[in-house]
Design a protein around this motif. Structure first.
Motif, PDB file in Angstrom:
ATOM      1  N   ALA A  52       9.373  -5.727  -9.540  1.00  0.00           N
ATOM      2  CA  ALA A  52       9.093  -4.355  -9.116  1.00  0.00           C
ATOM      3  C   ALA A  52       7.614  -4.088  -9.349  1.00  0.00           C
ATOM      4  O   ALA A  52       7.197  -3.663 -10.419  1.00  0.00           O
ATOM      5  CB  ALA A  52       9.948  -3.369  -9.898  1.00  0.00           C
ATOM      6  N   LYS A  53       6.842  -4.403  -8.334  1.00  0.00           N
ATOM      7  CA  LYS A  53       5.398  -4.194  -8.422  1.00  0.00           C
ATOM      8  C   LYS A  53       4.997  -3.141  -7.404  1.00  0.00           C
ATOM      9  O   LYS A  53       5.301  -3.263  -6.218  1.00  0.00           O
ATOM     10  CB  LYS A  53       4.663  -5.505  -8.153  1.00  0.00           C
ATOM     11  N   TYR A  54       4.331  -2.098  -7.890  1.00  0.00           N
ATOM     12  CA  TYR A  54       4.010  -0.951  -7.056  1.00  0.00           C
ATOM     13  C   TYR A  54       2.591  -1.023  -6.490  1.00  0.00           C
ATOM     14  O   TYR A  54       1.694  -1.573  -7.121  1.00  0.00           O
ATOM     15  CB  TYR A  54       4.174   0.332  -7.882  1.00  0.00           C
ATOM     16  N   ASP A  57      -5.230  -1.376   1.899  1.00  0.00           N
ATOM     17  CA  ASP A  57      -4.387  -1.377   0.702  1.00  0.00           C
ATOM     18  C   ASP A  57      -3.332  -2.475   0.810  1.00  0.00           C
ATOM     19  O   ASP A  57      -3.398  -3.327   1.689  1.00  0.00           O
ATOM     20  CB  ASP A  57      -3.741   0.004   0.533  1.00  0.00           C
ATOM     21  N   LYS A  58      -2.368  -2.472  -0.099  1.00  0.00           N
ATOM     22  CA  LYS A  58      -1.339  -3.512  -0.117  1.00  0.00           C
ATOM     23  C   LYS A  58       0.057  -2.907   0.092  1.00  0.00           C
ATOM     24  O   LYS A  58       1.055  -3.434  -0.374  1.00  0.00           O
ATOM     25  CB  LYS A  58      -1.422  -4.300  -1.437  1.00  0.00           C
ATOM     26  N   LYS A  59       0.070  -1.765   0.799  1.00  0.00           N
ATOM     27  CA  LYS A  59       1.322  -0.992   0.894  1.00  0.00           C
ATOM     28  C   LYS A  59       2.388  -1.631   1.763  1.00  0.00           C
ATOM     29  O   LYS A  59       3.532  -1.177   1.749  1.00  0.00           O
ATOM     30  CB  LYS A  59       1.024   0.424   1.412  1.00  0.00           C
ATOM     31  N   VAL A  71      -1.372  -2.525 -17.051  1.00  0.00           N
ATOM     32  CA  VAL A  71      -2.394  -3.116 -16.180  1.00  0.00           C
ATOM     33  C   VAL A  71      -3.805  -2.652 -16.525  1.00  0.00           C
ATOM     34  O   VAL A  71      -4.016  -1.817 -17.415  1.00  0.00           O
ATOM     35  CB  VAL A  71      -2.083  -2.847 -14.685  1.00  0.00           C
ATOM     36  N   SER A  72      -4.752  -3.198 -15.763  1.00  0.00           N
ATOM     37  CA  SER A  72      -6.166  -3.007 -16.064  1.00  0.00           C
ATOM     38  C   SER A  72      -6.570  -1.533 -16.125  1.00  0.00           C
ATOM     39  O   SER A  72      -7.321  -1.128 -17.014  1.00  0.00           O
ATOM     40  CB  SER A  72      -7.014  -3.752 -15.034  1.00  0.00           C
ATOM     41  N   GLY A  73      -6.067  -0.732 -15.185  1.00  0.00           N
ATOM     42  CA  GLY A  73      -6.431   0.683 -15.176  1.00  0.00           C
ATOM     43  C   GLY A  73      -5.899   1.432 -16.387  1.00  0.00           C
ATOM     44  O   GLY A  73      -6.507   2.397 -16.861  1.00  0.00           O
TER      45      GLY A  73
END
Ligand code: PBG
Length: 331
Positions: free
Chosen positions: A200-202, A223-225, A280-282
């Motif tokens: 489950a990667k958003y 984006d990667k949507k 994650v990084s953010g």
């Protein structure tokens, strides 16, 4: 519930150190942590990453030292991400299949230095290798194709397994890739190589600093949507996890972490399998920025957020704070 105030006073068990220790429901140790590390070319190189204060890219020789440090701290697994030189990136990310690429050299150096003392988790996705920064192959319209990408990912995973990877971690969100990679691993006699699926990667705004770290932020134009999940969806996450488990994932991941704790908790309750979260990084950058601004105590923020993952039911957490947290935990 057996009593009410004043016979029951909830503060009674909180009144002293020893009692708080006795009643603590969740325990966290360095063994709950996975440390993501960025690899770069050269030797004796440390390149600080501006958007991730305190995190650097390391050359292969230095990565082996970080792995030793992790093992000494009681961290069981490190996760590797390469910053592929620009001249080795192309449309198809072919460098991912090179048995002598940065990732494979890092795996071997770490195995030489640490042997069985540390597990190596490797990222399967093409974004650190493509000139467009997408995780897969593009068709004529710029759409990330599924099945052709999966064929590349299978070869990438086998390349990593041959170099000595212990856990293959596909972060690409293509359909059907877990089954295809499992089959190839079985056929290649890599029976004990695990798969930790980014199930489950958003499509998240929290990945910015990572993209700088692997050098894909300037390359990515959209984006990667079309492959990563809509942050509005939860039922869909459960379907993704179920599919990946059916296809042979040994463990599953939810990503990002803090904003998706509900997903991690539901996955754990529903499937009762090993669940990991990626802080994650953010998220790392947010904590560091808050601490730098005097808005909170850094060490306390780190430990509190990591504990939240364990309380939600996660078996462990991927975090850039892993080494610091392990030290704070007495590792
Ligand atoms: C890409 C990948 C990403 C992360 C891990 N693997 C970024 C993305 O999907 O664009 C993000 C990790 C982080 O932000 O710390 N395959």
């Amino acid at each position: 519930m057996t009593a009410s105030y004043p016979n029951l006073r909830m503060r009674r068990t909180r009144a002293s150190n020893w009692s708080r220790a006795l009643h603590r429901e969740t325990i966290m140790t360095p063994a709950d942590l996975i440390w993501p590390l960025f690899v770069t070319e050269g030797s004796a190189v440390e390149e600080p990453i501006a958007s991730l204060p305190g995190v650097s890219r390391w050359s292969v020789d230095e990565i082996a030292k970080r792995a030793k440090e992790a093992a000494a701290l009681g961290i069981p697994v490190i996760a590797l991400f390469p910053n592929t030189p620009a001249d080795k990136r192309d449309d198809r990310g072919e460098e991912a299949l090179n048995p002598d690429n940065l990732m494979c050299r890092a795996i071997k150096a770490i195995k030489d230095a640490c042997g069985d003392d540390i597990g190596i988790l490797t990222d399967v996705a093409l974004d650190p290798y493509t000139v467009h920064g997408q995780d897969g192959l593009l068709d004529a319209h710029g759409y990330v194709t599924n099945d052709d990408t999966v064929a590349m990912l299978v070869d990438q995973a086998i390349n990593q397994a041959e170099a000595g990877a212990d856990i293959i971690a596909p972060s690409d969100m293509m359909d059907g890739r877990i089954g295809a990679i499992r089959l190839a691993l079985e056929m290649g006699s890599f029976h004990n190589v695990q798969i930790m699926s980014y199930a489950a990667k958003y499509a998240s705004a929290f990945y910015g600093p990572f993209r700088e770290a692997v050098g894909s932020s300037g390359l990515l134009k959209t984006d990667k949507k079309t492959y990563q999940m809509d942050p509005a969806n939860a039922e869909e996450a459960l379907r993704e996890v179920e599919l990946d488990l059916r296809e042979g994932a040994d463990s599953v991941m939810v990503k990002p972490g803090l904003a998706y704790l509900d997903i991690a908790a539901r996955v754990k309750q529903r499937f009762e399998v090993p669940v990991f979260a990626y802080q994650v990084s953010g998220e790392y950058a947010m904590i560091e920025a808050a601490a730098a601004a005097g808005a909170g105590d850094r060490d306390a923020l780190v430990l509190e957020t990591l504990m939240a993952f364990k309380r939600a039911g996660c078996n462990g957490v991927l975090t850039y704070h892993a080494a610091d947290a392990a030290r704070l935990l007495g590792g």
